[in-house]
Write a protein that holds these residues in place. Structure first.
Motif, PDB file in Angstrom:
ATOM      1  N   SER A   1       1.106  -1.265  -0.298  1.00 52.21           N
ATOM      2  CA  SER A   1      -0.206   0.207  -0.182  1.00 52.21           C
ATOM      3  C   SER A   1       1.301   1.350   0.335  1.00 52.21           C
ATOM      4  CB  SER A   1      -1.219  -0.144   1.162  1.00 52.21           C
ATOM      5  OG  SER A   1      -0.518  -0.187   2.150  1.00 52.21           O
ATOM      6  N   ASP A   2       2.394   0.777   0.632  1.00 54.87           N
ATOM      7  CA  ASP A   2       2.882   2.594   0.099  1.00 54.87           C
ATOM      8  C   ASP A   2       3.335   3.250  -0.655  1.00 54.87           C
ATOM      9  OD1 ASP A   2       2.846   2.839   3.464  1.00 54.87           O
ATOM     10  OD2 ASP A   2       4.968   2.317   3.427  1.00 54.87           O
ATOM     11  N   ASP A   3       3.256   1.610  -1.624  1.00 52.96           N
ATOM     12  CA  ASP A   3       3.807   2.030  -3.372  1.00 52.96           C
ATOM     13  C   ASP A   3       2.560   2.704  -4.086  1.00 52.96           C
ATOM     14  OD1 ASP A   3       6.350   1.001  -2.659  1.00 52.96           O
ATOM     15  OD2 ASP A   3       5.475  -0.641  -2.832  1.00 52.96           O
ATOM     16  N   TYR A   4       1.250   3.058  -3.123  1.00 50.41           N
ATOM     17  CA  TYR A   4       0.473   3.471  -3.939  1.00 50.41           C
ATOM     18  C   TYR A   4      -0.167   4.873  -3.192  1.00 50.41           C
ATOM     19  CZ  TYR A   4       0.266  -0.177  -6.245  1.00 50.41           C
ATOM     20  OH  TYR A   4      -0.144  -1.545  -7.427  1.00 50.41           O
TER      21      TYR A   4
ATOM     22  N   SER B   1       0.037  -6.128   0.998  1.00 53.66           N
ATOM     23  CA  SER B   1       0.846  -5.254   2.502  1.00 53.66           C
ATOM     24  C   SER B   1       0.380  -4.132   2.779  1.00 53.66           C
ATOM     25  CB  SER B   1       2.387  -5.856   2.789  1.00 53.66           C
ATOM     26  OG  SER B   1       3.239  -5.259   1.928  1.00 53.66           O
ATOM     27  N   GLY B   2      -0.007  -4.029   3.944  1.00 55.48           N
ATOM     28  CA  GLY B   2      -0.226  -2.516   5.331  1.00 55.48           C
ATOM     29  C   GLY B   2      -1.345  -2.541   4.449  1.00 55.48           C
ATOM     30  N   GLY B   3      -1.578  -0.693   5.027  1.00 54.62           N
ATOM     31  CA  GLY B   3      -3.161  -0.845   4.942  1.00 54.62           C
ATOM     32  C   GLY B   3      -3.807   0.155   4.282  1.00 54.62           C
ATOM     33  N   VAL B   4      -5.173  -0.041   4.033  1.00 53.93           N
ATOM     34  CA  VAL B   4      -5.885   0.622   2.822  1.00 53.93           C
ATOM     35  C   VAL B   4      -7.387   1.027   3.863  1.00 53.93           C
ATOM     36  CG1 VAL B   4      -4.824  -0.109   1.494  1.00 53.93           C
ATOM     37  CG2 VAL B   4      -7.009  -1.865   2.719  1.00 53.93           C
ATOM     38  N   ILE B   5      -7.166   0.613   4.988  1.00 55.54           N
ATOM     39  CA  ILE B   5      -8.290   1.944   6.016  1.00 55.54           C
ATOM     40  C   ILE B   5      -8.982   2.972   6.107  1.00 55.54           C
ATOM     41  CG2 ILE B   5      -9.563   1.751   8.284  1.00 55.54           C
ATOM     42  CD1 ILE B   5      -7.321  -0.322   8.986  1.00 55.54           C
ATOM     43  N   GLY B   6     -10.486   3.410   5.866  1.00 58.63           N
ATOM     44  CA  GLY B   6     -10.222   4.514   5.114  1.00 58.63           C
ATOM     45  C   GLY B   6     -10.156   4.796   3.977  1.00 58.63           C
ATOM     46  N   TRP B   7      -9.550   4.069   3.114  1.00 55.89           N
ATOM     47  CA  TRP B   7      -9.752   4.152   1.442  1.00 55.89           C
ATOM     48  C   TRP B   7     -10.339   4.386   0.944  1.00 55.89           C
ATOM     49  CZ3 TRP B   7      -3.794   2.608  -1.095  1.00 55.89           C
ATOM     50  CH2 TRP B   7      -3.623   2.761  -0.435  1.00 55.89           C
ATOM     51  N   ASN B   8     -11.581   3.683   0.732  1.00 58.60           N
ATOM     52  CA  ASN B   8     -12.998   3.637   0.736  1.00 58.60           C
ATOM     53  C   ASN B   8     -13.818   2.567   0.987  1.00 58.60           C
ATOM     54  OD1 ASN B   8     -12.733   1.788  -1.684  1.00 58.60           O
ATOM     55  ND2 ASN B   8     -12.199   3.086  -2.843  1.00 58.60           N
ATOM     56  N   ALA B   9     -14.937   2.326   0.866  1.00 57.74           N
ATOM     57  CA  ALA B   9     -15.257   1.093   1.381  1.00 57.74           C
ATOM     58  C   ALA B   9     -15.359  -0.231   0.436  1.00 57.74           C
ATOM     59  CB  ALA B   9     -16.854   1.352   1.010  1.00 57.74           C
ATOM     60  N   HIS B  10     -14.992   0.287  -0.796  1.00 58.87           N
ATOM     61  CA  HIS B  10     -14.170  -1.228  -1.418  1.00 58.87           C
ATOM     62  C   HIS B  10     -13.868  -2.104  -0.965  1.00 58.87           C
ATOM     63  CE1 HIS B  10     -13.446  -3.514  -4.699  1.00 58.87           C
ATOM     64  NE2 HIS B  10     -12.008  -3.196  -4.431  1.00 58.87           N
ATOM     65  N   TRP B  11     -13.065  -1.717   0.221  1.00 56.15           N
ATOM     66  CA  TRP B  11     -11.748  -2.545   1.041  1.00 56.15           C
ATOM     67  C   TRP B  11     -12.171  -3.407   2.119  1.00 56.15           C
ATOM     68  CZ3 TRP B  11      -8.543  -3.102  -3.064  1.00 56.15           C
ATOM     69  CH2 TRP B  11      -7.949  -1.585  -3.978  1.00 56.15           C
ATOM     70  N   MET B  12     -12.991  -3.352   2.316  1.00 56.56           N
ATOM     71  CA  MET B  12     -14.630  -3.826   3.301  1.00 56.56           C
ATOM     72  C   MET B  12     -14.666  -4.775   2.753  1.00 56.56           C
ATOM     73  SD  MET B  12     -14.186  -1.831   5.648  1.00 56.56           S
ATOM     74  CE  MET B  12     -14.493  -2.575   6.956  1.00 56.56           C
ATOM     75  N   THR B  13     -14.361  -5.458   0.996  1.00 59.54           N
ATOM     76  CA  THR B  13     -14.957  -6.187   0.854  1.00 59.54           C
ATOM     77  C   THR B  13     -14.326  -7.130  -0.129  1.00 59.54           C
ATOM     78  OG1 THR B  13     -15.922  -5.739  -0.674  1.00 59.54           O
ATOM     79  CG2 THR B  13     -17.592  -5.866   1.301  1.00 59.54           C
ATOM     80  N   ALA B  14     -12.863  -6.166  -0.429  1.00 60.39           N
ATOM     81  CA  ALA B  14     -12.309  -6.936  -1.743  1.00 60.39           C
ATOM     82  C   ALA B  14     -11.414  -8.212  -1.100  1.00 60.39           C
ATOM     83  CB  ALA B  14     -11.124  -5.565  -1.734  1.00 60.39           C
TER      84      ALA B  14
END
Length: 185
Positions: free
Chosen positions: A31-34, A69-82
């Protein structure tokens, strides 16, 4: 099979995700790379939310199996079910902070002592990372991660304690290859 490995900075998320991806023959994304643009020194300028989302979604959706790897918490709702599996790492704070201090010294070498920007941003980062286990901290902390675990639509493998990376990989592969996780090879 899409798996995410997350936890506090210094808990070994990137190390485990790389090793797991290699073991499974899957791509590894971090996630850091993004989140961060490539700068020297690193971690100085974030991508916009729009750029970050477009870039990671493109790479994430391009393959059937991967480890992020890493956190995508709070990036958007998509990641809750991805994800099909979340792997949460937690190690004792003193071990994690020792690893982070070592990583900062290795990452910056002499520049850590001679470059005031690096010295300042490194000190700020370490101070921020130290707060992870503080229940009164109002940022990316243990309580945020635990809430996210409860909200995710996928199963979670919690790996707590100072396990070796090899043991973590073994436990993750065991979970992934169990009959409850069909995936494309």
């Amino acid at each position: 099979m899409k798996a995410i490995v997350f936890g506090a900075s210094g808990s070994g998320t990137t190390t485990l995700a790389r090793s797991l991806a290699e073991e499974m023959g899957w791509p590894h994304l971090d996630s850091d790379d993004y989140y961060w643009k490539k700068t020297d020194p690193p971690y100085q300028e974030p991508y916009s939310s729009v750029e970050r989302q477009a870039n990671i979604r493109h790479d994430f959706e391009a393959v059937p199996n991967l480890v992020l790897s890493g956190g995508v918490i709070g990036w958007n709702a998509h990641w809750m079910t991805a994800f099909d599996l979340a792997i949460f790492l937690r190690i004792p704070p003193h071990i994690r902070m020792h690893r982070l201090r070592q990583r900062e010294l290795e990452r910056y070498g002499q520049r850590w002592q001679t470059d005031p920007i690096i010295r300042e941003t490194s000190a700020e980062f370490l101070e921020w990372a130290q707060q992870y286990d503080n229940p009164d901290f109002d940022d990316k902390d243990i309580s945020l991660h635990l809430r996210w675990l409860e909200e995710l639509s996928c199963p979670c493998l919690r790996l707590e304690g100072d396990l070796s990376n090899e043991e973590r990989v073994r436990l993750a592969v065991e979970k992934i290859t169990s009959s409850s996780f069909p995936f494309s090879s």
